[in-house]
Write a protein that holds these residues in place. Sequence first.
Motif, PDB file in Angstrom:
ATOM      1  N   CYS A  70       0.985  -1.256   0.024  1.00  0.00           N
ATOM      2  CA  CYS A  70      -0.034   0.227   0.094  1.00  0.00           C
ATOM      3  C   CYS A  70       0.974   1.253  -0.028  1.00  0.00           C
ATOM      4  O   CYS A  70       2.048   1.242   0.585  1.00  0.00           O
ATOM      5  N   GLU A  74      -2.730   4.494   3.150  1.00  0.00           N
ATOM      6  CA  GLU A  74      -3.757   3.676   2.723  1.00  0.00           C
ATOM      7  C   GLU A  74      -3.866   2.096   3.617  1.00  0.00           C
ATOM      8  O   GLU A  74      -2.896   2.201   4.080  1.00  0.00           O
ATOM      9  N   VAL A 134      -8.359  -2.125  -1.388  1.00  0.00           N
ATOM     10  CA  VAL A 134      -7.303  -1.149  -0.959  1.00  0.00           C
ATOM     11  C   VAL A 134      -8.411   0.386  -0.678  1.00  0.00           C
ATOM     12  O   VAL A 134      -9.065   0.655  -1.576  1.00  0.00           O
TER      13      VAL A 134
END
Length: 139
Positions: A70, A74, A134
């Motif tokens: 990520c 995130e 995500v």
Amino acid sequence: MDFQKAIEQGFSHAPFVAHLGIELADLGPGWCEAGLAVQPWHLQQTGVVHAGVVATLADHCAGAAATTRCAPGEFVVTAEYKINLLRGARGERLHCRAEVLKPGQALTVVESSVYAEHAGKRELVAKLNATMAVVRPRA
């Protein structure tokens, strides 16, 4: 991104994961390893580790592996997973290794392998395939 600290907190600050005794073992870009010492309360009536314990270990480890891919700010949440319970998990410890199969901007696919350790030997007991969504910070 310093994903190490974020993932360590993900293990220590998740009450259910901490209650089960799941601990981070090691991690790197695209992978994570975790485990737990099997306790009597992890077992079902037949003497094997409950499938929910195995699935939680595999899912949380998969999320950590995905988190290593990520961007700053995130994080991931599980969108879907499928688990194959290959045999009853018997032993002193469970060990899991999760690896990112395909990182993505919206979805990341991860595979986890869970092993039961007994008398110094590991036996594959489960495979999990997960899709992680995500989540980006809101502006």
